[in-house]
Structure formats: structure tokens, C-alpha cells
Design a protein around this motif. Structure first.
Motif, PDB file in Angstrom:
ATOM      1  N   GLU A 294      49.266  29.270  27.985  1.00 43.47           N
ATOM      2  CA  GLU A 294      49.192  29.999  29.251  1.00 43.47           C
ATOM      3  C   GLU A 294      48.253  31.194  29.136  1.00 43.47           C
ATOM      4  N   GLY A 295      47.309  31.287  30.047  1.00 42.00           N
ATOM      5  CA  GLY A 295      46.330  32.367  30.049  1.00 42.00           C
ATOM      6  C   GLY A 295      44.977  31.970  29.501  1.00 42.00           C
ATOM      7  N   GLY A 296      44.928  30.868  28.729  1.00 44.47           N
ATOM      8  CA  GLY A 296      43.667  30.393  28.205  1.00 44.47           C
ATOM      9  C   GLY A 296      43.112  31.284  27.110  1.00 44.47           C
ATOM     10  N   ALA A 297      41.887  30.954  26.669  1.00 43.24           N
ATOM     11  CA  ALA A 297      41.260  31.682  25.574  1.00 43.24           C
ATOM     12  C   ALA A 297      41.002  33.138  25.937  1.00 43.24           C
ATOM     13  N   GLY A 298      40.821  33.435  27.227  1.00 44.86           N
ATOM     14  CA  GLY A 298      40.538  34.801  27.642  1.00 44.86           C
ATOM     15  C   GLY A 298      41.671  35.771  27.383  1.00 44.86           C
ATOM     16  N   THR A 299      42.894  35.266  27.169  1.00 45.19           N
ATOM     17  CA  THR A 299      44.030  36.149  26.911  1.00 45.19           C
ATOM     18  C   THR A 299      43.833  36.914  25.609  1.00 45.19           C
ATOM     19  N   PHE A 300      43.252  36.263  24.608  1.00 44.52           N
ATOM     20  CA  PHE A 300      42.999  36.910  23.324  1.00 44.52           C
ATOM     21  C   PHE A 300      41.514  37.257  23.246  1.00 44.52           C
ATOM     22  N   SER A 301      41.143  38.278  24.002  1.00 49.39           N
ATOM     23  CA  SER A 301      39.745  38.675  24.090  1.00 49.39           C
ATOM     24  C   SER A 301      39.717  40.146  24.480  1.00 49.39           C
ATOM     25  N   ASP A 302      38.534  40.616  24.774  1.00 54.00           N
ATOM     26  CA  ASP A 302      38.403  41.985  25.267  1.00 54.00           C
ATOM     27  C   ASP A 302      38.856  42.084  26.726  1.00 54.00           C
ATOM     28  N   GLY A 303      39.016  40.953  27.381  1.00 54.85           N
ATOM     29  CA  GLY A 303      39.429  40.969  28.775  1.00 54.85           C
ATOM     30  C   GLY A 303      38.359  41.481  29.715  1.00 54.85           C
ATOM     31  N   LYS A 304      37.095  41.190  29.394  1.00 55.28           N
ATOM     32  CA  LYS A 304      35.999  41.667  30.242  1.00 55.28           C
ATOM     33  C   LYS A 304      36.071  41.017  31.628  1.00 55.28           C
ATOM     34  N   LEU A 305      35.857  41.835  32.659  1.00 56.30           N
ATOM     35  CA  LEU A 305      35.968  41.361  34.028  1.00 56.30           C
ATOM     36  C   LEU A 305      34.681  41.601  34.797  1.00 56.30           C
ATOM     37  N   TYR A 306      33.573  41.285  34.159  1.00 54.94           N
ATOM     38  CA  TYR A 306      32.292  41.391  34.853  1.00 54.94           C
ATOM     39  C   TYR A 306      31.445  40.190  34.485  1.00 54.94           C
ATOM     40  N   SER A 307      30.514  39.887  35.360  1.00 47.07           N
ATOM     41  CA  SER A 307      29.722  38.677  35.201  1.00 47.07           C
ATOM     42  C   SER A 307      28.400  38.858  35.924  1.00 47.07           C
ATOM     43  N   GLN A 308      27.410  38.078  35.531  1.00 43.47           N
ATOM     44  CA  GLN A 308      26.105  38.126  36.182  1.00 43.47           C
ATOM     45  C   GLN A 308      25.914  36.969  37.167  1.00 43.47           C
ATOM     46  N   VAL A 309      26.982  36.231  37.457  1.00 51.24           N
ATOM     47  CA  VAL A 309      26.846  35.122  38.394  1.00 51.24           C
ATOM     48  C   VAL A 309      26.618  35.659  39.804  1.00 51.24           C
ATOM     49  N   LYS A 310      25.881  34.901  40.624  1.00 50.26           N
ATOM     50  CA  LYS A 310      25.697  35.272  42.022  1.00 50.26           C
ATOM     51  C   LYS A 310      27.030  35.124  42.749  1.00 50.26           C
ATOM     52  N   ASP A 311      27.346  36.090  43.576  1.00 55.58           N
ATOM     53  CA  ASP A 311      28.656  36.120  44.224  1.00 55.58           C
ATOM     54  C   ASP A 311      28.526  36.591  45.670  1.00 55.58           C
ATOM     55  N   PRO A 312      27.823  35.820  46.506  1.00 56.45           N
ATOM     56  CA  PRO A 312      27.562  36.280  47.884  1.00 56.45           C
ATOM     57  C   PRO A 312      28.814  36.414  48.730  1.00 56.45           C
ATOM     58  N   LYS A 313      29.887  35.696  48.381  1.00 59.46           N
ATOM     59  CA  LYS A 313      31.121  35.773  49.174  1.00 59.46           C
ATOM     60  C   LYS A 313      32.140  36.739  48.572  1.00 59.46           C
ATOM     61  N   HIS A 314      31.730  37.502  47.569  1.00 62.76           N
ATOM     62  CA  HIS A 314      32.578  38.547  46.980  1.00 62.76           C
ATOM     63  C   HIS A 314      33.875  37.975  46.392  1.00 62.76           C
ATOM     64  N   TYR A 315      33.779  36.785  45.799  1.00 64.41           N
ATOM     65  CA  TYR A 315      34.962  36.226  45.156  1.00 64.41           C
ATOM     66  C   TYR A 315      35.428  37.097  43.989  1.00 64.41           C
ATOM     67  N   GLY A 316      34.479  37.761  43.333  1.00 68.70           N
ATOM     68  CA  GLY A 316      34.854  38.649  42.239  1.00 68.70           C
ATOM     69  C   GLY A 316      35.789  39.754  42.692  1.00 68.70           C
ATOM     70  N   ARG A 317      35.598  40.212  43.910  1.00 70.30           N
ATOM     71  CA  ARG A 317      36.500  41.238  44.449  1.00 70.30           C
ATOM     72  C   ARG A 317      37.901  40.673  44.644  1.00 70.30           C
ATOM     73  N   LYS A 318      37.982  39.437  45.071  1.00 70.90           N
ATOM     74  CA  LYS A 318      39.285  38.776  45.195  1.00 70.90           C
ATOM     75  C   LYS A 318      39.967  38.697  43.834  1.00 70.90           C
ATOM     76  N   VAL A 319      39.196  38.362  42.800  1.00 71.23           N
ATOM     77  CA  VAL A 319      39.758  38.274  41.451  1.00 71.23           C
ATOM     78  C   VAL A 319      40.324  39.621  41.023  1.00 71.23           C
ATOM     79  N   LEU A 320      39.531  40.671  41.162  1.00 69.75           N
ATOM     80  CA  LEU A 320      39.984  41.996  40.745  1.00 69.75           C
ATOM     81  C   LEU A 320      41.198  42.445  41.541  1.00 69.75           C
ATOM     82  N   THR A 321      41.197  42.177  42.835  1.00 72.86           N
ATOM     83  CA  THR A 321      42.321  42.570  43.689  1.00 72.86           C
ATOM     84  C   THR A 321      43.607  41.870  43.263  1.00 72.86           C
ATOM     85  N   GLU A 322      43.515  40.590  42.958  1.00 72.18           N
ATOM     86  CA  GLU A 322      44.704  39.853  42.513  1.00 72.18           C
ATOM     87  C   GLU A 322      45.176  40.353  41.150  1.00 72.18           C
ATOM     88  N   PHE A 323      44.245  40.722  40.285  1.00 72.48           N
ATOM     89  CA  PHE A 323      44.636  41.277  38.987  1.00 72.48           C
ATOM     90  C   PHE A 323      45.377  42.598  39.163  1.00 72.48           C
TER      91      PHE A 323
END
Length: 548
Positions: A165-194
Motif C-alpha cells: 500500500e502506497g507504492g514505491a513512493g512511500t519510501f522516498s523523499d516524497g517529492k510532490l513536483y513534476s515537469q509534466v504539462k498540466d493545463p487542467k491543474h490536476y497537480g493542484r487536485k493532488v496537493l489538495t487531496e494530500f
């Protein structure tokens, strides 16, 4: 000052203030930028804050702010030519569909890492009551098993850094940034849910947000509870053994325990290390191809070295935290070497999922207050380096992971070498000022045969070059630990651009890092949202096209 999301009309960008400034000084800077009296400023919040350390003696913060003012029309009219003042974009998330009252089948989500979490969450929020299949254990049991390898050399192949549960990202630095194009602001949805799941609120505005392992564990549990409250159903320790395919369409899945689940929509969010599942999919005829990835070592320095190189006299300042870096060098042999998954104030961790192999990764807690900084120093490779079968990259990874196990002494210790000795091609016999953080332990020797010759040559060339950017990077007793092989998936499970379904298997939605469409927590989560939307549109009979 408030940081909670609210409704704003104006946005200011690139507002620069000294590192040590007060809230009153920030407020005054807003008034000056907008040319308004104090009474006209009703409210403001920070949308983004980053540091500018180009001048180490005058480090500053750069703000993007969302603002309510008494007379917006007047401000916009006066500042219509100011490119740093404008309308605040709508970053709220809009659901694309709502589940019908009666569902003929429920969507399946295979894997509960960042991609699977958000695919399941969005589907649940739209009323589709997904069933989530995770081969590993719940996150707390999985954490105990992971520590079993680190402390007792006891590897659990189905419950480790890669699986659970949580995948490989659970045991990481937990970085929450990316260089992917995000015209619909899905990244904001991710941060808000977190944040709803008890992440620190400041991840909504700091430039390079991260969470860290201990906080991620609690958040994953909370998000699971939210999905269950919305009708989602979880099956842990439930490995998918085979797909039920008929006439090029998925009809369901069979689990290793013999159970069969019918479904016409299956989200494949399996992560980059589900090698046996890749083999099953290939044997089933699901189209996939080899893709580039990278291999290398972890490098550890005292965090203080990195802080001084990046922040000068401000090193250790509490507002700046532990410094990071991002490095790249194009080598004379045609290879590129770059830093990967840099973990300030973190540790190097054992990340294998298969017996008798050694894999390294990096991890940090939210505080980032461990003594060492670590990063992958990796070399880009392509399918030309492992030609033939679409799964040849997996065998390539296994070869070097097995070699690392051998060089480490066959005990899950990792092979290591001091940087000075590595550059001189001589074996290391004792540690210097840098004590490695990898557990169970590091076995010193010579890493000359731990990777292909071209990779060794490229890393040897790159390290002195990196020292020109980060003074002290090539310090003689910095530690290299091998090997880093799981930088990304070695395969891509091809999907259609419009429906996000497999190009030859209707109803199968390859998603996230394992399918070759993401790299890191944020991009995987965003891909999970996109795939969930595609599933919802398919199940409601709406237009199958999704955003690019």
C-alpha cells in the motif's frame, strides 16, 4: 496571514522580498505593487513561494500571490500592461462524469501506489465504487516487513519498498513536483487531496514540496479510508495472476488465490518493479515495448557541504532547510549522466524486491535532518544497450542487481567505494568522514565491475565536472553505493492517445510509472486522474477523448 484556499480575483507573480522579511513587509509589497491603500486589500494567500539563491549573499523569496481587493476593476484597468498582475486562473477540479445509479460492472484498479491511489479516489468520488487490488500488504504491515530487510536482512518478495500500500513512493523523499504539462491543474487536485489527508498545508505553496516517509504512511491510510467511505473496496495481498481476454477485450482478472473478478474496465497501475506481471501481460498478448531508463550509483556527502555550496553564508538557515541540487553532464562517450531523486538530509535505502539482488534508492523524512545528502548519479541507457525482447531491460536490470549482491558479499549489504578511490580505480578499504546510511550495511571494494564499462567511464568523467557546480562534490571520502537500477520502468505498455486504453486490448488502461507514462509521485498521480476520467467517460457512454 492565511494559507487556506479561497476565492480570489487577482494574481501577482514574481514579487521578490529578502529572505528574512515579516508578514507586514509582504503586505506592504503587495500594496505597492498594486498601488492601493491598506484598506483596499481585503485578503491574500500564497499560491507559490520559491527561493532565489543565485546571489548567495542576498538570497530572496519569490512569491506568486492570490488577492482580493476592494475595487478589482480599477486595479486591472491601471495595471493592464503589467505582466505580473492578472486574473487568477480557476484551478478547481471539475469531475467529468457521474456514475449511473446502477453499475453493470465495477472498475478494477490494480496497484495502490500514487497512480492507483488517485485513479481509485477520482473514480470513487464520481460514484463508480472501484475495487482495488494490491499484491502487497497494508502500509503499516508493509513498513514492518521493509524494516525487516534493513535490520535483519529478511526480504519479503511481496512486501517491501516496491510492493504494498502506497507504492514505491512511500519510501522516498516524497517529492510532490513534476515537469509534466498540466493545463487542467490536476497537480493542484493532488496537493489538495494530500492536505485533506493531513499533509502539511505548506505543500500547497512552496516551490518544491515534499512530505517524507512517516507522513506518507498516515496519509495513505487516510486516503484509503476516504475511498472506502465512498464505496471503494480493497483487496490486499491479492496478486493478479492472469487477465481474462476475449476478442481483444478485457473481461476480468484471476487472482493468485483462485478468485475471479469480472470487469470491463481494468486500470493497470502496477509500478515499475512488477516484473512478473509484465511477463504475464506480455504472454497474454498485451502490446508493450522496451523503453529507455537509467542506471548508476547513490552518492552521499555531508549535507553541510551541499548547504554551503548552494546557500553560502545562509547555509543552515531554517527558512531554507536542507539544500538540494540538480546536475547533468554530457560525456565524451555520448552518454548523459545526471542526478536522480536527490534526497537532502536523507538516507540510502535497500530497495530490492527479488531475492539475491541489491537495489538502492533514496529516502527522506519531512524534517530532512539526517547528516548526509544523497542522490542517484545515473547514466541514461536505451533499448540499443539491451536489444531484442521487449522485456530485455528487465533482464539487464537483474544482471547488475545480482552483480551488486555478489560484490556486496551475498548478504544484502551493498557494494560501496569512496569517490576518490573510484576516480583512481582502486579498491576502498575503510570509510573516511562520510559514514554511509544504507542498511543492512555497505561492503567496501571496487565498483569498477558493478556497471557496464560505458557507465563507469561516464560517471568517472561526470563527478569532477559536478564538483565545478557543487564545490566538494568530488571530495575523496564521499561514498558511492551500488546499484541504482529502478529509476523508471524498462517497458512501455502502449495506449491510445484518445481513450488511454491499451492499443490492442479494449478496457485495459495502462497507467503511471510502471506503464511508462510517469516518473515520480506527482506525475503518476496526475496520470491516475487522467485514466480515471477516461474510465468514467467510457462507462457512461460520453465522449471517450481525454485531455492531453
Amino acid at each position: 496571514m492565511q494559507f487556506a484556499p479561497t476565492s480570489f480575483m487577482l494574481r501577482i507573480t514574481d514579487l521578490q522580498l529578502p529572505l528574512e522579511h515579516s508578514d507586514d513587509e509582504l503586505r506592504e509589497a503587495i500594496l505597492q505593487r498594486l498601488g492601493i491603500p491598506a484598506a483596499a486589500l481585503l485578503h491574500y494567500t500564497i499560491f507559490k513561494r520559491s527561493s532565489d539563491a543565485r546571489k548567495k549573499t542576498a538570497i530572496s523569496f519569490i512569491y506568486t500571490l492570490d488577492i482580493d481587493v476592494a475595487d478589482e476593476a480599477d486595479v486591472m484597468r491601471r495595471l493592464k500592461n503589467d505582466r505580473h498582475v492578472g486574473k487568477t486562473p480557476d484551478t478547481s477540479y471539475q469531475f467529468v462524469a457521474q456514475a449511473p445509479a446502477k453499475l453493470s460492472t465495477r472498475p478494477l484498479v490494480i496497484g495502490f501506489g500514487p497512480c492507483g491511489i488517485f485513479a481509485a479516489l477520482i473514480l470513487a468520488q464520481m460514484g463508480f465504487r472501484p475495487i482495488i487490488l494490491e499484491r502487497g500488504k497494508v502500509v503499516r504491515e508493509r513498513t514492518k516487513d521493509t524494516w525487516g530487510l534493513w535490520r535483519k536482512r529478511d526480504l519479503k518478495p511481496e512486501s517491501n519498498v516496491q510492493f504494498g500500500e502506497g507504492g514505491a513512493g512511500t519510501f522516498s523523499d516524497g517529492k510532490l513536483y513534476s515537469q509534466v504539462k498540466d493545463p487542467k491543474h490536476y497537480g493542484r487536485k493532488v496537493l489538495t487531496e494530500f492536505v485533506k489527508a493531513d499533509a502539511p498545508p505548506e505543500i500547497l505553496y512552496i516551490n518544491k514540496p515534499h512530505i517524507g516517509t512517516f507522513r506518507l504512511v498516515k496519509m495513505v491510510e487516510q486516503m484509503r479510508a476516504t475511498i472506502e467511505e465512498l464505496g471503494g473496496e480493497f483487496r490486499f495481498e491479492s496478486k493478479v495472476e492472469s487477465l481474462d481476454l476475449k476478442d481483444g477485450k478485457v473481461r476480468g482478472v484471476s487472482l493468485a488465490n483462485g478468485e475471479y473478478l469480472a470487469s470491463d474496465q481494468v486500470v493497470l497501475a502496477i509500478g515499475h518493479s512488477a516484473r512478473d506481471t509484465f511477463q504475464m501481460l506480455y504472454d497474454s498478448g498485451v502490446y508493450m515495448e522496451a523503453k529507455p531508463f537509467s542506471i548508476g550509483f547513490r552518492i552521499e556527502h555531508p549535507q553541510s557541504i551541499i548547504d554551503r555550496a548552494r546557500f553560502g553564508p545562509y547555509a543552515g538557515h531554517p527558512l531554507l532547510g536542507a539544500a538540494d541540487y540538480k546536475l547533468v553532464h554530457h560525456c565524451s562517450n555520448g552518454r548523459s549522466v545526471y542526478s536522480f531523486c536527490m534526497c537532502p538530509g536523507g538516507t540510502v535505502v535497500a530497495a530490492t524486491s527479488e531475492p539475491n539482488r541489491v537495489v538502492t534508492n533514496g529516502m527522506s523524512q519531512y524534517s530532512r535532518n539526517e547528516r548526509n545528502a544523497n542522490s542517484g548519479i545515473v547514466v541514461g541507457i536505451t533499448p540499443a544497450d539491451y536489444p531484442g525482447h521487449p522485456l530485455a531491460g528487465i533482464e539487464f536490470q537483474r544482471h547488475w542487481e545480482s552483480r551488486a549482491f555478489e560484490l556486496g558479499g551475498g548478504t544484502y549489504d551493498a557494494p560501496g567505494q569512496l569517490v576518490g578511490d573510484f576516480l583512481a580505480n582502486r579498491a576502498s578499504t575503510e570509510f573516511g568522514s562520510v559514514q554511509p546510511s544504507y542498511k543492512p550495511g555497505v561492503h567496501l571494494g571496487n565498483l569498477d565491475t558493478a556497471l557496464p564499462d560505458y557507465a563507469i567511464a561516464a560517471i568517472r568523467e561526470a563527478i569532477p565536472f559536478f564538483d565545478k557546480q557543487i564545490k566538494g562534490f568530488s571530495m575523496a571520502d564521499a561514498v558511492l553505493t551500488g546499484v541504482e537500477t529502478r529509476t523508471s520502468s524498462p517497458v512501455r505498455i502502449r495506449r491510445r492517445d484518445d481513450t488511454l486504453q491499451s492499443i490492442n486490448t479494449v478496457g485495459l488502461y495502462p497507467a503511471g510509472e510502471g506503464a511508462g507514462y510517469a516518473g515520480g509521485i506527482m506525475s503518476a498521480a496526475i496520470d491516475g486522474i487522467r485514466v480515471a476520467e477516461a474510465v468514467a467517460l467510457s462507462m457512461t457512454g460520453d465522449s471517450p477523448k481525454v485531455s492531453a
